[in-house]
Write an enzyme that holds these catalytic residues in place. Structure first.
Site, PDB file in Angstrom:
ATOM      1  N   SER A 158       0.839  -1.202   0.000  1.00  0.00           N
ATOM      2  CA  SER A 158       0.000   0.000   0.000  1.00  0.00           C
ATOM      3  C   SER A 158       0.874   1.253   0.000  1.00  0.00           C
ATOM      4  O   SER A 158       1.637   1.468  -0.925  1.00  0.00           O
ATOM      5  CB  SER A 158      -0.955  -0.043   1.197  1.00  0.00           C
ATOM      6  OG  SER A 158      -1.935   0.950   1.106  1.00  0.00           O
ATOM      7  N   ASP A 204      -9.180  -4.278  -5.974  1.00  0.00           N
ATOM      8  CA  ASP A 204      -8.662  -3.282  -5.033  1.00  0.00           C
ATOM      9  C   ASP A 204      -9.496  -2.007  -5.124  1.00  0.00           C
ATOM     10  O   ASP A 204      -9.518  -1.337  -6.150  1.00  0.00           O
ATOM     11  CB  ASP A 204      -7.200  -2.985  -5.359  1.00  0.00           C
ATOM     12  CG  ASP A 204      -6.492  -2.185  -4.278  1.00  0.00           C
ATOM     13  OD1 ASP A 204      -7.173  -1.468  -3.529  1.00  0.00           O
ATOM     14  OD2 ASP A 204      -5.256  -2.293  -4.197  1.00  0.00           O
ATOM     15  N   HIS A 236      -7.305  -5.123  -1.817  1.00  0.00           N
ATOM     16  CA  HIS A 236      -6.122  -4.335  -1.479  1.00  0.00           C
ATOM     17  C   HIS A 236      -5.277  -5.004  -0.397  1.00  0.00           C
ATOM     18  O   HIS A 236      -4.060  -4.813  -0.350  1.00  0.00           O
ATOM     19  CB  HIS A 236      -6.581  -2.954  -1.005  1.00  0.00           C
ATOM     20  CG  HIS A 236      -5.480  -2.022  -0.654  1.00  0.00           C
ATOM     21  ND1 HIS A 236      -4.634  -1.465  -1.590  1.00  0.00           N
ATOM     22  CD2 HIS A 236      -5.062  -1.525   0.552  1.00  0.00           C
ATOM     23  CE1 HIS A 236      -3.768  -0.669  -0.999  1.00  0.00           C
ATOM     24  NE2 HIS A 236      -4.002  -0.694   0.304  1.00  0.00           N
TER      25      HIS A 236
END
Length: 288
Positions: A158, A204, A236
């Site tokens: 991320s 995601d 995600h």
């Protein structure tokens, strides 16, 4: 129990050893090759051929990042190893990436799974922290004697994935970079010269591949060596728990470009087909 360490010296005796019954076979064709010839089963297994230990680094004893855990092969019979620093995502800690750090180490790498200074640090900051962690790892850590300082890489999830891109852009001497469902406000990375595996997730909603991973991949020059792996049906947060697809291709990428181990090309070239786990894969095969 993990041992707290700081500064230079030997690996703390309280470090936790993780035994592995698989024998380690030294390869001689390439001086950087470590471990037996890989197979599909070996790169998909939960553990590699190397027994590992781990030791904690307190945030109070370092600067520029938030400390972390070093995972390393216990034996140095085959020589030194390449090293990788891993950063977590927004609001997350090192625990979210511990599964991957230990798994990569068991394939013959020293891996520093770091905490960031704060859980809200942005990607550019996380990139600087990844580089600070690598510098500490090769210069001051108790694992320094186990590392070849010319063979280093970065990974992250991320915002840690965005930090991975920032670190690769800032330090072209790195040998590999792997942003995992990366998030960054900067979309163009035409300055990256580091071989980069961009991992996105089809579903995601935090960092959609259409506005993050795919633009990241497309902007990196083909001459830098790059690949794009999209996880089929994944969210995600796929990198935050054990994932065979992430591990298989991350390990293969690190082996190929940090260790220059062409034995792992078989998993990267030709491109793996779309499947129940991969919804898209792009690359610059064959690798130079």
């Amino acid at each position: 129990m993990l041992a707290l360490i700081g500064g230079s010296g030997a690996i703390a005796p309280a470090a936790q050893a993780v035994a592995n019954p698989t024998p380690v076979v030294q390869a001689a064709a390439n001086p950087y090759e470590r471990g037996p010839a890989p197979t599909s089963s070996s790169v998909e297994a939960v553990r590699g051929a190397f027994a590992t230990s781990s030791t904690n680094v307190s945030s109070l004893l370092v600067s520029g990042f938030g400390g972390g855990t070093i995972y390393y092969p216990t034996s140095t019979a085959q020589g030194t190893f390449g090293a990788v620093a891993i950063a977590p995502g927004f609001t997350a800690t090192k625990s979210s990436m511990a599964w991957l750090a230990e798994r990569v180490a068991s394939h013959g790498f020293v891996v520093f799974n770091i905490d960031t200074n704060t859980t809200s640090d942005q990607p550019a900051s996380r990139g600087r922290q990844l580089l600070a962690a690598l510098d500490y790892l090769v210069e001051d850590s108790s694992a320094a004697s186990r590392i070849d300082a010319t063979r280093l890489g970065v990974m992250g999830h991320s915002m840690g994935g965005g930090g991975t891109l920032s670190a690769a852009n800032s330090r072209p001497s790195l040998q590999a970079a792997i942003p995992l469902t990366g998030w960054h406000t900067t979309k163009s990375w035409s300055g990256i010269r580091v071989p980069t595996l961009v991992v996105g997730a089809e579903n995601d909603s935090v960092a959609p591949v259409s506005s993050h991973s795919k633009p990241f991949y497309n902007s990196i020059p083909a001459s830098s060596e790059k690949a794009y792996l999209e996880l089929n049906g994944a969210s995600h947060f796929a990198p935050n728990s054990s994932n065979t697809t992430i591990a298989k291709y991350s390990i293969s990428w690190l082996k190929r470009f940090i260790d220059n181990d062409t034995r792992y090309d078989q998993f990267l070239c030709p491109s793996p087909p779309n499947s129940t786990t991969i919804s898209d894969y792009l690359d610059t095969c064959p690798h130079a």
